[in-house]
Design a protein around this motif. Structure first.
Motif, PDB file in Angstrom:
ATOM      1  N   TYR A  80       0.862  -1.185   0.000  1.00  0.00           N
ATOM      2  CA  TYR A  80       0.000   0.000   0.000  1.00  0.00           C
ATOM      3  C   TYR A  80       0.900   1.238   0.000  1.00  0.00           C
ATOM      4  O   TYR A  80       1.999   1.220   0.562  1.00  0.00           O
ATOM      5  N   ARG A 243      -6.398  -8.329   2.315  1.00  0.00           N
ATOM      6  CA  ARG A 243      -6.177  -6.910   2.624  1.00  0.00           C
ATOM      7  C   ARG A 243      -7.320  -6.411   3.503  1.00  0.00           C
ATOM      8  O   ARG A 243      -8.447  -6.215   3.038  1.00  0.00           O
ATOM      9  N   ASP A 422      -5.068   2.758  -1.801  1.00  0.00           N
ATOM     10  CA  ASP A 422      -4.387   1.573  -2.322  1.00  0.00           C
ATOM     11  C   ASP A 422      -5.211   0.977  -3.455  1.00  0.00           C
ATOM     12  O   ASP A 422      -6.245   1.522  -3.864  1.00  0.00           O
ATOM     13  N   ALA A 428      -4.901   5.518   2.017  1.00  0.00           N
ATOM     14  CA  ALA A 428      -3.497   5.290   2.363  1.00  0.00           C
ATOM     15  C   ALA A 428      -3.135   6.096   3.603  1.00  0.00           C
ATOM     16  O   ALA A 428      -3.765   7.119   3.903  1.00  0.00           O
TER      17      ALA A 428
END
Length: 543
Positions: A80, A243, A422, A428
């Motif tokens: 990321y 994720r 990301d 982010a």
């Protein structure tokens, strides 16, 4: 190894760990004896030693691409981005099973006893709710599992024994040690999570040097080959390429699971009774701040307003000595040689509080890195004179790093970037960081002392780096421990003050940073918290 092709059931689990790095692996292993159903979600994938850069002819070039330590440069699909435009130090990490232990130097000191009592001793920051003595048995346990090599008797620590003898310090260490001796300063061989001899099925270090691109030999103690095999055999499930977007809560304000994206980009929900964050001092606040709800409009576990605040790096200044004689600096573990704690404790006559560790490291990992750093720094020209100057520097340089203690300041923080996201659309992290006046004075002092020891050791030239921009390995303090819910995020055993079934075990819970690499202490804390969880299972959710 977990079956990567298996389709997850997403059935409820007892314990859900987010992150399979140093701390996530340690607490997963610790909790196996409970026989609970434990699942770990890791954003990265398994690494294969046969695919590390050193197995290929272009291994050095890969350090500047797919195996770069900066996720913004590496930019793999498991990374990321990090907005670091408001920081003079870049965030460095690695997403994989093993986390940044895949790419660290395995320099493995412990925090000192004084590091846990800085308020009492020096009147700054806060004391920790745990002490060195509380963690000492966990340091010992972790040293055994990781396979730590070192020399007992360092007068800067309480007595300690290590599983293996020290890594040889080589010509580099012998040369610089003479400089320390001439000055009358402390020095000692580094403790290293690298095998000096065969140990528990792993072979010893071959002195290949590029430890920070993964150890093909398996001599370096990365948790994918230390903790995780034992945890998996004991029944822990590890799911990769997952994720996590947010931790969810139920109507009672208790964590009840996570929303994550699987390897195919599908949004999934994993229900859990207990959630443990192990994503480092940037990744953990990022997820917590993104976990907004009616009960937690400013982010999960953030009623104190301190999630993401008090970010601490270890600012680093570097004195690089150039020697006439060839020192074989491309041989041996790159970041593990000798160290000095001469300036570690507070001496107010120096003009600053607290102190720093002097870490002597070997030169560039190989000819390409030597040439590229020389070209960038102007010491090696391109064209006429290139080979002559290259010969002057390759295998002739030694670095002395002043690894400075960073004191906590709320203005140094991790927030969510309003625009940068990301590949899954998750905000982010944005890092806002400034050097304090105390840190600036410490860096300047450390650089001068590094130059002094290099001259005493016989260096004929010294290259100065007042602040190493690519020094953001150590990500600490953004969800700090403490007894007061107004002044901390978790209590003395890692449990959130706000959410009783949410725990944090990574470097974000550090109260202060000390002046040494933190992995050993991070893992000792994770093991300590694991034992506290086991001891309190019957009343885990009580106030």
């Amino acid at each position: 190894m977990a079956d990567k092709g298996a389709s997850p059931s997403n059935d409820p689990v007892d314990v859900l760990i987010i992150g399979a790095g140093a701390s996530g692996a340690a607490i997963a292993w610790s909790l196996t004896e409970t026989r609970m159903r434990i699942l770990c979600l890791e954003q990265g994938d398994w690494m294969s030693s046969s695919h590390y850069p050193t197995t290929r002819n272009n291994w050095e070039a890969q350090q500047f691409g797919a195996h770069h330590v900066d996720p913004n440069v590496r930019a793999l699909d498991v990374d990321y981005p990090v907005n670091g435009t408001d920081s003079p130090i870049d965030v460095l990490n690695f997403n994989a099973v093993g986390g940044s232990t895949i790419a660290y130097a395995a320099h493995f000191p412990r925090l000192h006893p004084s590091d846990f009592r800085v308020k009492t001793l020096d009147g700054v920051a806060d004391d920790w709710p745990v002490t060195y003595d509380d963690l000492e048995p966990y340091f010992v346990q972790n040293d055994r599992i990781m396979g730590v090599s070192g020399l007992p008797g360092d007068p800067m620590y309480p007595p300690k024994q290590l599983p293996l003898p020290p890594i040889p310090i080589g010509l580099v260490g012998e040369t610089v040690a003479r400089g320390f001796d001439r000055l009358g300063w402390h020095w000692w061989p580094s403790d290293s999570a690298i095998l000096s001899q065969p140990y528990e099925g792993r072979d010893k270090c071959l002195n290949l040097n590029p430890c920070m691109t993964g150890c093909s030999q398996g001599a370096k103690g990365s948790v994918d080959i230390t903790y995780w095999p034992e945890a998996l055999r004991a029944g822990v499930e590890l799911r990769t390429r997952c994720r996590v977007r947010e931790v969810t809560v139920n109507d009672d304000g208790m964590a009840d699971g996570v929303v994550y994206y699987d390897a195919d980009g599908r949004e999934c929900f994993q229900k859990a009774e207990v959630v443990i964050m192990a994503c480092n001092g940037v990744g953990t606040p990022r997820i917590l701040l993104n976990s907004k709800s009616k009960q937690f409009p400013d982010g999960l576990a953030n009623r104190s307003g301190l999630v993401g605040k008090n970010l601490m790096f270890h600012p680093v200044a570097v004195a690089t000595g150039v020697f006439e004689e060839r020192l074989d600096t491309h041989k041996g573990p790159q970041g593990c040689c000798i160290l000095s704690k001469e300036f570690y404790e507070t001496d107010l006559e120096r003009g600053f509080v607290r102190g720093y560790n002097m870490q002597v490291t070997r030169g560039a990992a190989g000819p390409l890195a030597t040439a590229m750093k020389g070209l960038a720094g102007g010491t090696i020209p391109w064209g006429p004179g290139h080979h002559e100057q290259f010969d002057r520097y390759f295998d002739h340089t030694v670095q002395c790093l002043a690894v400075c203690e960073d004191l906590p300041e709320e203005c140094n923080q991790v927030t969510l970037d309003p625009e940068l996201k990301d590949s899954s659309g998750i905000p982010a992290p944005k890092v806002t960081y400034r050097l304090s006046e105390n840190s600036r004075k410490m860096l300047a002092h450390g650089l001068e002392r590094g130059k002094e020891v290099m001259r005493a050791a016989g260096a004929v030239e010294i290259i100065e780096t007042p602040l190493l921009r690519v020094g953001g390995w150590h990500l600490l303090g953004t969800a700090r421990m403490g007894a007061d819910p107004e002044r901390s995020v978790v209590n003395g055993w890692g449990r959130s003050h706000d959410v009783k079934n949410l725990f944090i075990v990574d470097g974000s819970i550090f109260v202060t940073a000390g002046g040494v690499n933190p992995t050993s202490t991070i893992q000792a804390l994770a093991l300590y918290i694991g034992d506290k969880i086991k001891a309190n299972l019957a009343n885990l959710f009580d106030d």
